[in-house]
Design an enzyme around this catalytic site. Sequence first.
Site, mmCIF file in Angstrom:
data_model
loop_
_atom_site.group_PDB
_atom_site.id
_atom_site.type_symbol
_atom_site.label_atom_id
_atom_site.label_comp_id
_atom_site.label_asym_id
_atom_site.label_seq_id
_atom_site.Cartn_x
_atom_site.Cartn_y
_atom_site.Cartn_z
ATOM 1 N N HIS A 1 -7.291 16.498 -40.825
ATOM 2 C CA HIS A 1 -6.125 16.834 -41.302
ATOM 3 C C HIS A 1 -5.753 18.212 -41.600
ATOM 4 O O HIS A 1 -4.820 18.748 -41.167
ATOM 5 C CB HIS A 1 -5.969 16.251 -42.688
ATOM 6 C CG HIS A 1 -5.830 14.758 -42.898
ATOM 7 N ND1 HIS A 1 -6.620 14.145 -43.837
ATOM 8 C CD2 HIS A 1 -5.328 13.751 -42.086
ATOM 9 C CE1 HIS A 1 -6.473 12.774 -43.796
ATOM 10 N NE2 HIS A 1 -5.543 12.523 -42.595
ATOM 11 N N LYS B 1 -1.531 0.490 -48.544
ATOM 12 C CA LYS B 1 -2.951 0.648 -48.833
ATOM 13 C C LYS B 1 -3.112 0.840 -50.378
ATOM 14 O O LYS B 1 -2.007 1.327 -51.012
ATOM 15 C CB LYS B 1 -3.191 2.197 -48.378
ATOM 16 C CG LYS B 1 -3.203 2.357 -46.809
ATOM 17 C CD LYS B 1 -3.501 3.719 -46.383
ATOM 18 C CE LYS B 1 -3.475 3.686 -44.651
ATOM 19 N NZ LYS B 1 -3.713 4.986 -44.150
ATOM 20 N N ARG C 1 -5.576 10.362 -32.778
ATOM 21 C CA ARG C 1 -6.949 10.716 -32.198
ATOM 22 C C ARG C 1 -7.366 9.572 -31.225
ATOM 23 O O ARG C 1 -8.318 9.817 -30.373
ATOM 24 C CB ARG C 1 -7.994 10.281 -33.507
ATOM 25 C CG ARG C 1 -8.024 11.486 -34.671
ATOM 26 C CD ARG C 1 -8.457 10.997 -35.921
ATOM 27 N NE ARG C 1 -7.509 9.575 -36.360
ATOM 28 C CZ ARG C 1 -7.833 9.025 -37.371
ATOM 29 N NH1 ARG C 1 -8.773 9.485 -38.207
ATOM 30 N NH2 ARG C 1 -6.997 8.173 -37.803
ATOM 31 N N SER D 1 -10.076 9.298 -43.119
ATOM 32 C CA SER D 1 -10.419 8.901 -44.661
ATOM 33 C C SER D 1 -10.774 7.853 -45.054
ATOM 34 O O SER D 1 -11.647 7.660 -45.867
ATOM 35 C CB SER D 1 -8.744 8.919 -45.194
ATOM 36 O OG SER D 1 -8.161 10.226 -44.980
HETATM 37 O O1 PNS Z 1 -2.080 8.844 -43.760
HETATM 38 P P1 PNS Z 1 -1.239 7.364 -43.512
HETATM 39 O O2 PNS Z 1 -1.495 6.369 -44.714
HETATM 40 O O3 PNS Z 1 -1.582 6.896 -42.053
HETATM 41 O O4 PNS Z 1 0.232 7.735 -43.629
HETATM 42 C C1 PNS Z 1 1.245 6.889 -43.673
HETATM 43 C C2 PNS Z 1 2.506 7.284 -43.948
HETATM 44 C C3 PNS Z 1 2.499 7.637 -45.731
HETATM 45 C C4 PNS Z 1 3.093 8.475 -43.491
HETATM 46 C C5 PNS Z 1 3.535 6.025 -43.949
HETATM 47 O O5 PNS Z 1 3.117 4.991 -44.457
HETATM 48 C C6 PNS Z 1 5.013 6.414 -44.388
HETATM 49 O O6 PNS Z 1 5.783 7.005 -43.647
HETATM 50 N N1 PNS Z 1 5.338 6.033 -45.599
HETATM 51 C C7 PNS Z 1 6.683 6.137 -46.163
HETATM 52 C C8 PNS Z 1 7.583 4.932 -46.168
HETATM 53 C C9 PNS Z 1 8.513 5.068 -45.082
HETATM 54 O O7 PNS Z 1 9.217 5.794 -44.756
HETATM 55 N N2 PNS Z 1 8.562 3.981 -44.282
HETATM 56 C C10 PNS Z 1 9.433 3.641 -43.340
HETATM 57 C C11 PNS Z 1 9.510 4.735 -41.816
HETATM 58 S S1 PNS Z 1 8.019 4.000 -41.084
#
Ligand code: PNS
Length: 188
Positions: free
Chosen positions: A18, A42, A100, A137
């Site tokens: 990250h 999650k 990745r 993670s």
């Molecule tokens: O590190 P991660 O868990 O892969 O991150 C995922 C994250 C937090 C970026 C994703 O779950 C997210 O965008 N959550 C916000 C909810 C949202 O806006 N959802 C609709 C659009 S995809």
Amino acid sequence: MSTIAVVPGSFDPVTLGHLDVIVRAAGLFDELHVLVVHNPGKTALIPVEQRVEFIEHAVADAEVDQAKPLDNVVVTSWSEGLLVDYCTRVGASVLVKGIRSQVDVAYETPMAIMNRSLAGVETVFLLPDPAHALVSSSLVRQVAGLGGDVDPYVPREVADYLRQRRQSPHDRTSDQAPHASAANTESR
Ligand code: PNS
């Protein structure tokens, strides 16, 4: 016109992968917001405020270690709705994600298309430094939870935190290795 970008994620915990993306993205955009976002899919291990603090410290350390100015980086969290709502609020037009593998492409593509459809926010993908290409993670949580050494994969402060949590009796259940339940709740 200045371009504001957002690096969103769960960062549970922030990894050196990250950090690599954050440092490189900071060099590409005028302003970079690192945003700890709740992922509804999650169960988190580390409280959001703690995750923000770890990233702040890691960015400050990277600034010193790499002698790179990172004063355009803001670290914060968001729990009030869609990710694009945050982008609209701060005037960000770009999301930055690290990719990745093909698994990441499959995971990120629908979100990128949805975020552009919802608010016209584009997603830019950065390929990892090969040194961090296999770090996630969820793997870090699993390795730490089972007593493995995560020093090579996360900032030192995070490794110390995970070690301490593993030793804490509050983090244990009777028949389960510490962190094991949280480590198994997600795929990335
Ligand atoms: O590190 P991660 O868990 O892969 O991150 C995922 C994250 C937090 C970026 C994703 O779950 C997210 O965008 N959550 C916000 C909810 C949202 O806006 N959802 C609709 C659009 S995809």
